[in-house]
Each structure stands twice: as C-alpha cells, then as structure tokens.
Enzyme design. Structure first.
Site, PDB file in Angstrom:
ATOM      1  N   GLU A  85      88.479  66.095  95.558  1.00 19.04           N
ATOM      2  CA  GLU A  85      88.037  65.490  96.821  1.00 19.04           C
ATOM      3  C   GLU A  85      88.919  64.343  97.276  1.00 19.04           C
ATOM      4  OE1 GLU A  85      86.066  66.225  94.302  1.00 19.04           O
ATOM      5  OE2 GLU A  85      84.394  67.448  95.031  1.00 19.04           O
ATOM      6  N   PHE A 128      69.527  65.029  90.687  1.00 16.53           N
ATOM      7  CA  PHE A 128      70.805  65.592  90.250  1.00 16.53           C
ATOM      8  C   PHE A 128      71.860  65.381  91.347  1.00 16.53           C
ATOM      9  CE2 PHE A 128      73.674  69.366  89.981  1.00 16.53           C
ATOM     10  CZ  PHE A 128      74.334  68.962  88.825  1.00 16.53           C
ATOM     11  N   GLN A 129      72.982  64.815  90.959  1.00 23.53           N
ATOM     12  CA  GLN A 129      74.102  64.527  91.862  1.00 23.53           C
ATOM     13  C   GLN A 129      73.717  63.606  93.014  1.00 23.53           C
ATOM     14  OE1 GLN A 129      76.119  68.312  92.712  1.00 23.53           O
ATOM     15  NE2 GLN A 129      77.287  67.982  90.821  1.00 23.53           N
ATOM     16  N   LYS A 141      70.458  67.332 102.173  1.00 27.12           N
ATOM     17  CA  LYS A 141      70.472  68.791 102.228  1.00 27.12           C
ATOM     18  C   LYS A 141      69.367  69.362 103.123  1.00 27.12           C
ATOM     19  CE  LYS A 141      71.000  72.841  99.333  1.00 27.12           C
ATOM     20  NZ  LYS A 141      71.155  73.364  97.969  1.00 27.12           N
ATOM     21  N   MET A 169     108.001  50.817  88.919  1.00 28.57           N
ATOM     22  CA  MET A 169     107.712  49.527  89.546  1.00 28.57           C
ATOM     23  C   MET A 169     107.041  48.585  88.542  1.00 28.57           C
ATOM     24  SD  MET A 169     108.228  47.770  92.139  1.00 28.57           S
ATOM     25  CE  MET A 169     108.355  48.454  93.782  1.00 28.57           C
TER      26      MET A 169
HETATM   27  C1  TPP Z   1      96.131  54.623  91.537  1.00 28.57           C
HETATM   28  C2  TPP Z   1      97.079  53.553  91.140  1.00 28.57           C
HETATM   29  N1  TPP Z   1      97.106  53.094  89.878  1.00 28.57           N
HETATM   30  C3  TPP Z   1      97.984  52.139  89.521  1.00 28.57           C
HETATM   31  C4  TPP Z   1      98.847  51.602  90.430  1.00 28.57           C
HETATM   32  C5  TPP Z   1      99.829  50.501  90.000  1.00 28.57           C
HETATM   33  N2  TPP Z   1     101.215  50.983  90.129  1.00 28.57           N
HETATM   34  C6  TPP Z   1     101.988  50.665  91.195  1.00 28.57           C
HETATM   35  S1  TPP Z   1     103.489  51.370  91.145  1.00 28.57           S
HETATM   36  C7  TPP Z   1     103.179  52.079  89.650  1.00 28.57           C
HETATM   37  C8  TPP Z   1     104.202  52.938  88.971  1.00 28.57           C
HETATM   38  C9  TPP Z   1     104.475  54.196  89.712  1.00 28.57           C
HETATM   39  O1  TPP Z   1     105.274  55.036  88.920  1.00 28.57           O
HETATM   40  P1  TPP Z   1     106.028  56.251  89.577  1.00 28.57           P
HETATM   41  O2  TPP Z   1     105.106  57.046  90.408  1.00 28.57           O
HETATM   42  O3  TPP Z   1     106.738  56.995  88.512  1.00 28.57           O
HETATM   43  O4  TPP Z   1     107.046  55.568  90.565  1.00 28.57           O
HETATM   44  P2  TPP Z   1     108.350  54.679  90.259  1.00 28.57           P
HETATM   45  O5  TPP Z   1     107.972  53.251  90.428  1.00 28.57           O
HETATM   46  O6  TPP Z   1     108.785  55.006  88.868  1.00 28.57           O
HETATM   47  O7  TPP Z   1     109.333  55.111  91.282  1.00 28.57           O
HETATM   48  C10 TPP Z   1     101.897  51.750  89.220  1.00 28.57           C
HETATM   49  C11 TPP Z   1     101.314  52.187  87.933  1.00 28.57           C
HETATM   50  C12 TPP Z   1      98.759  52.086  91.746  1.00 28.57           C
HETATM   51  N3  TPP Z   1      99.524  51.599  92.723  1.00 28.57           N
HETATM   52  N4  TPP Z   1      97.895  53.074  92.076  1.00 28.57           N
END
Ligand code: TPP
Ligand code: MG
Lengths: 578, 164
Positions: A51, A113-114, A163, A485
């Site tokens: 979803e 439920f749900q 529902k 990052m």
């Molecule tokens: C749902 C979610 N969880 C955690 C984060 C924190 N976060 C920001 S950038 C990142 C790393 C992303 O890794 P990747 O997709 O491999 O991209 P890269 O920076 O390596 O290009 C994280 C964990 C986020 N932005 N969103």
C-alpha cells in the site's frame, strides 16, 4: 432517480471527480468497493504490491500531471501501510485522495478484526479527513475531498469508509454536487494589491537581488510567470530541491539549487543579497542553515498561498499571501505600468560578481570532483550520462540519499514536473512507485528512477507491478554498496565509524532479481561501458530495465553547508571549504 | 503573555481532536480549553488559553485557521474583552469558626455555597482566572478537598461579534 449502492456511488463519484486511475490493494473492509470496481469500466485500478507504493504511485502521477492522485486501501494494515506515503505527500503539498476501507460502523470501537482508527492515525499528516457514516453522504464527501486536496495549498485527504456504508443491498439515489463550497474553507487566491506594489518597487530598486523559488511554482504551474518576471528584471534565480525545473536549469540566469547541497554561487549570492524574493518556498532548514546567520543584508519578500508559511521561520518584510500565479501575474502588470527602471549598473556589477563565483567554484563550469581513476565509475558521471542520453527530457524520479543529490545537481531540468522526489519527508522507497505513476501518466516519455541499492530495496516488490501493468520504467541504481548518505555523515562527523551503513555480502544480484520479475537486468562496472549500456537500456522502450551501476563508494556530495553556519559556509570537497 | 483564543468550529466529528492535535503537534501548550455547541447547533464555540509572544500567537491563529473545520478564529487578547471562568471548590468545613470564615470569604468574592455537609462546603465562583486564583489562595489554609475549573470562556467587548 437511479438507485445505487454505496460502493457503486463511490466509483461513480470518482468518475465524476475526473479520476481515471486508482492505485490500490484490496482487503476485507474494501471488498464491496472492489466489487463495484469490477462491474464498471470508467475507473481503472492498478494493483500494487504494497500500500505504501499505491500512495507513492498516486503521488508520482500527481506530481507529473498536476492532477489529484487517488489510492484505495483496506482497513487496518492496509491503512497503516499507506501512512508513509500520505506523510510524504503531505510534506510536499501534493494533492491526493486516499480512500480507506474501515470496519462496519457497528463494529467501530470494538477492536474488531483489522480495525485501526485511520482518521486518528493519519490526523497530523493530512490536509483533512472524513469518516463517512451514510451511503447518502459518499458523493458529496468525495466532491469535497477532491476540492480540498486540489485547492489552496494542496495536500492529501483521507476518506475512511466503513464496510456497511458500501453494503450492496442498501441503495440510495446518486447525486453529484454541481459545485462544492464550504463556509469553513475558502482558500486565498489573490494577494494584497498594496503589498504587491510595494514588492515590485522593492525589486526594481534592488542592487543585489536573488529570486528563490520552491515547490509552489511547480504545484501552481507558475513557471511561465516566473520566467517572464525574472527575465524582465534580469535577476538571478535559484530553486530549492522541490522547485527544480520551476526555472530552466540551462538558462544563464539560473544559479543552480540552493541549500544544504546547493551550489556555491547560489548559496553565496543568497548570503550577499540585498533583496530576496521568495516565491512558493518555505525557508526550510535544509535551505537556510542557521536561522540567526541567514542572509544578514536582505529585505525579504515572501509569496506563499499558505499564510502559516509566511514569517514562520524567517520574518518577511513584505509578506504576500496568494497563489504564485496570481501574484506573479499582477506583479508583471504593475512592473509594466510603473515607469521605473531597474538599476542596470548595480545589476551589471552583481552579475559580474556572480559569474566570478561560478568560474571560481561552481560545479557547472568544471568538475569539482576527482576524475574517475582507472575503470571506476563516479556517481556524478552517471547522472551526466543519463542527462546526455535522455537529452535532458526524461522524467526523473529519485529515492533518498547521495544519488538523489547527485541527480538534483547534475540533471538540469528545463521544465517543471520532470523532477519527482520526496523532498520534505525524504522517503526512501519513493522512487520506483513514483516512477510507475509518472509512466502511467506519460507512457511516451522516458521515465528514469535514480536510486541507490538501499532505497530500491524498500519498494523493490513493485517490479512485479511494472510487469503486470506494463510500466516500462528505467531503474538507474547508483550502487555504492552502502547507505551512502549515512556513510558520508559518518565520515564527516563520526571518524568513519560505519555503524550499520554497510551490508557486508548480503546485497542481491539485481540483474537476476530483475530477470526474476520478467525484466531486463544490466550490470555496469566499467566506465567505458557506461554509455553503450545506458543507450541500450533506453533503446528498449517497452521494457523495464534495471541498470545496476557500481559506483565509487568513497564519493561525497558537495558542496555541503557546514552545520551552524550561514548559507555560504560550505565544504566544497573533502579538504576545501569556504 | 496569556492569550485567549476564540474559535468557531464546525460541529463535526473529529473537529475538536484536530484543534487539540495541532497544539501538541506544533509544541504549543493549552492551559485551558472549553467547548460547547452554540445557538446554531451546526457550530461549536471553543475558547482556549495559551502562553505566547505576538509572533507565536499569530502563528497559532494562522495554524488554527488553516484547519478545514474552523470558520473563524480570533485572539481576544488583542482587543478589550470579557473573560469568565466557573469554579467549584469543595472545602473542609467541620468547625463553626471555619464555617463563618468561609462564608464571609465567599461573600467577599461574590460566590455562593451550593452544597453543605457536616464536614464540607462546596463553593461556586465565577470570574476571571485571577479572581479564582485569589480565592484559592485565600482558602487554601483552610483545607481544599477538590477544585474543578471550567476553563476560560471569553467574548469581545462592544458591538463586535463572532458569528457565521
Ligand atoms: C525510510 C527511510 N529510512 C531511513 C532514511 C535515512 N537515510 C537517508 S539517506 C539513507 C541512505 C540511502 O542509501 P542508498 O539508497 O543506497 O543511497 P546512497 O546514499 O547510497 O546513494 C538513509 C538510510 C530515510 N531517508 N528514509
Ligand atoms: Mg547506496
């Protein structure tokens, strides 16, 4: 008068609201609605695999087209799975209606439920929400939901439908309201004329102006007005991450993105500006850096449709509440009427200064990162290649991380609604489903999802949706085998202690994974094969292609604002700072 | 500075929770909150008090106004206004002298004793919040058993009115 059940009324109302596609996932509380969907041909349903993706896809569709996106989910887990998507849309002011099934009215409050209190759970992340309690109210509620979602500052609206309200055996007359008005909701359109006049006079007198625009320009389709005004005044323009494409990325007057990973010239010009003209932007913390040190010399003119945004973070000297389009149009008219010349000499000096900044430290005048050594691929070069191969004409969605910033910096968007990313919430997992929404909206355009091996795995299941619904998007995976990052911050602030930002040897074989879903997988490890492989990828117009590109994992995103500094306090690379 | 904010709200399910949610979500405090239907039963009138400087009060008013169910919002503290709060206090009153002292105190504050037992008096008092605070101060030595305050209701002075 024709009698319809609640389920049929809902679908008919969606059709009357102009909805063609609904992204969704069925379940018990929504089954009457799904049965009504089955018995008609006006509204098309696209079955996703989670979803969250339904909401992101509806969101991507909306960002690409400007229309309201629609998602449909069941109660309980279906509804809670939608929450991340709704919060993403809320933060970026995306018009959207999310319809959730709910347990029957007779069971509400019994921990049935749900059962989840969807109106309660979603309350802080929606523009508004409704719990429909009678079949008779469905059509009017849907009309209101679309009206609220798409007007004023747009946002997601949740419509929760128990529902028994869609019970097929209970039929009532169908009536679609000709017009929707609400005494409690009357969004402002036109700005205050006196203020607008003051703003124009201030702009004309400016010696070191910067136009700083955000997502509001894109959302309000105000780009032509912005371009007209900026070019008439010969002022420099910078866009936020959400505003990219609001002003043509290749135009001489464009300074690039501003903020945390903005260009040297944009951030420095902001810092020295005497007038900052903010349009449809919100002085977000990812832009301003330390508020105390923000743009010390500037008179601030701020246009926004949302009164709460004006003077929230930074006090505006000339606040104007109104839509970007209406206010900019009026400004153009006033500027034509007023017989005052802008200060050509001061502006000439200002441009000279800006061009100097560009030449000295800009990322577009020459590469500011170490060139590729041997066969290693630089992530920045992948984006430049993507730009070249798609002629700068692709719709680019992204996930969140370094790849997102590289895409924002190096793909120059000349039009709005081509750059689709989760700016406010920063939701990893957004890119692929959003790309599906874009591809559905524009089947003839190239749609590229720039992602990372971390982000793509948060909604990878949607590769299956791409197969079922023939959504041939191109996945450009900048694989640095790390949560890049996070790793960058760990390099900069935690002495390179890579706490949980690497996966050891657990990454999947993305080529085989793509193939398992019936798509084409490609692996690129060598700089010399990048161009050819990418051309091959985009030549396969009717195939979903997953390009797994191994990039230099040591690369950081620069420029980067220094925490606690002013806008112009930047790291330019690993060793050099302003 | 204390702010009294008046809101006309659609009398819809969930409307009140949106107002309350806004305060916790944005980190504002609610000191008092009163809500009841008006002569027009499609509307609720809500009064809340909070603390904040001008800028914060302006943000609060704007944020409240942004909620879809709010029809009108005003910061009553900006102009002259009337503020009233109702209080019921149950006070220990077993001994004759204390009863007499309480009675005179209630008279001074123009309150009323609305329930009596051999051990207690229940006092009703209306006024602005400072007056109610002062009464509590005055009788706290005697022995307060229970305090119930309605929260502030407010209305502007003069011919201005808040209506749809
Ligand atoms: C749902 C979610 N969880 C955690 C984060 C924190 N976060 C920001 S950038 C990142 C790393 C992303 O890794 P990747 O997709 O491999 O991209 P890269 O920076 O390596 O290009 C994280 C964990 C986020 N932005 N969103
Ligand atoms: Mg990565």
């Amino acid at each position: 008068m024709e009698l319809l059940s609640g389920g049929d009324i809902l679908i008919r109302a969606l059709k009357d609201a102009g909805v063609k596609d609904v992204w969704g996932y069925p379940g018990g509380a929504a089954l009457h609605i799904y049965d009504a969907l089955y018995r008609q041909d006006d509204v098309f349903h696209i079955l996703v695999r989670h979803e969250q993706a339904a909401v992101h896809a509806a969101d991507g569709f909306s960002r690409a087209t400007g229309e309201v996106g629609t998602a449909l989910v069941t109660s309980g887990p279906g509804a809670t799975n939608a929450i991340t998507g709704i919060a993403t849309a809320y933060m970026d002011s995306i018009p959207m209606v999310v319809i959730s099934g709910q347990v029957p009215l007779t069971k509400i409050g019994q921990d049935a439920f749900q059962e989840t209190d969807m109106v309660g759970v979603s309350r802080p992340i929606v523009k508004h929400s409704f719990l429909v309690t009678r079949a008779e109210d469905i059509a009017e509620t849907i009309a209101k939901a679309y009206y609220i979602a798409s007007t004023g500052r747009p946002g997601p609206v949740v419509v929760d439908i128990p529902k028994d309200v869609t019970d097929p055996s209970y039929k009532v007359p169908y009536h679609w309201p000709a017009e929707t008005t609400m005494r409690s909701y009357q969004p402002t359109d036109k700005g205050h004329r006196g203020q607008i006049k003051r703003a124009v006079k201030t702009l004309i007198k400016a010696k070191r102006p910067v136009i700083y625009t955000g997502g509001g320009i894109v959302i309000d389709n105000a780009a032509p007005h912005l371009i007209a005004l900026a070019q008439k005044l010969n002022f420099p323009v910078t866009n936020t991450l959400m505003g990219l494409g609001g002003y043509p990325g290749t135009d001489r007057q464009y300074l690039g993105m501003l903020g945390m990973h903005g260009t040297y010239e944009a951030n420095t010009a902001m810092h020295h500006a005497d007038v900052i003209f903010a349009v449809g932007a919100r002085f977000d913390d990812r832009v301003t850096n330390d508020l105390e040190k923000f743009c010390p010399h500037a008179t601030i003119i701020h246009i926004d449709v949302d009164p709460t945004t004006v003077s929230k973070n930074i006090e505006a000297h000339i606040p104007i509440v109104g839509t970007c389009t209406s206010v900019l149009t009026e400004m153009l008219t006033i500027a034509d009427q007023l017989d005052i010349e802008s200060d050509a000499e001061a502006l000439g000096e200002w441009w000279q200064q800006i061009d100097q900044w560009r030449a000295d430290k800009g990322i577009y005048t020459q590469p500011r990162y170490e060139p590729s050594e041997g066969t290693l691929i630089k992530p920045q070069d992948v984006i430049k290649m993507l730009y070249k191969i798609t002629n700068g004409e692709a719709i680019v969605t992204s996930d969140v991380g370094q790849h997102q910033m590289f895409a924002a910096q190096y793909y120059l968007f000349d039009e709005p609604r081509m750059w689709i990313n989760s700016g406010g919430l920063g939701t990893m997992g957004f890119g692929l489903p959003a790309a599906m929404g874009c591809k559905r909206a524009f089947p003839e355009k190239d749609v590229a999802c720039v992602t990372g091996e971390g982000s793509i795995q948060m909604c990878i299941q949607e590769l299956s949706t791409c197969t079922q619904h023939n959504l041939p998007v191109k996945i450009i995976n900048l694989n640095n085998a790390a949560l890049g990052m996070v790793r960058q911050w760990q390099d900069m602030n935690y002495s390179s202690r890579y706490s949980e930002s690497v996966y050891e040897d657990s990454l999947p074989d993305f080529v085989k994974l793509a193939e398992a879903y019936g798509h084409v997988g490609m692996k690129v490890t060598h700089i010399d094969e990048l161009e050819e492989k990418m051309r091959e990828c985009f030549a396969m117009q009717d195939r979903t292609v997953f390009m797994d590109i191994c990039v230099d994992r040591s690369e950081h995103v620069y420029p980067m604002q220094m925490p606690g500094g002013s806008m112009r306090d930047l790291w330019l690379n690993k060793t050099e700072r302003t | 500075m204390k702010r009294i904010i008046s809101i006309l709200l659609e009398n819809e399910s969930g409307a009140l929770s949106r107002v309350v949610g806004l305060f916790s979500q944005r980190g504002y405090n609610i000191d008092t909150l009163t809500v009841a239907p008006t002569d027009d039963d499609t509307l609720s009138r809500l009064t809340l008090t909070t603390q904040g400087d001008d800028q914060m009060a302006e943000q609060i008013v704007k944020q409240l106004h942004k909620l879809i169910d709010t029809i009108k919002v005003v910061d009553l503290t900006v102009g002259s206004h009337i503020e009233r709060e109702l209080m019921l206090v149950k006070i220990k009153a077993a001994d004759h002298d204390i009863r007499a002292e309480l009675k005179s105190c209630v008279d001074i504050f123009r309150g009323a004793i609305v329930d009596v037992t051999p051990h207690s008096y229940t006092v009703q008092l209306a006024g602005d919040s400072e007056k109610l605070d002062a009464f509590i101060e005055a009788v706290c030595e005697i022995g307060i058993m229970e305090v119930v305050r309605s929260g502030v209701s407010g209305i502007s002075r003069g011919d201005k009115f808040l209506r749809v």
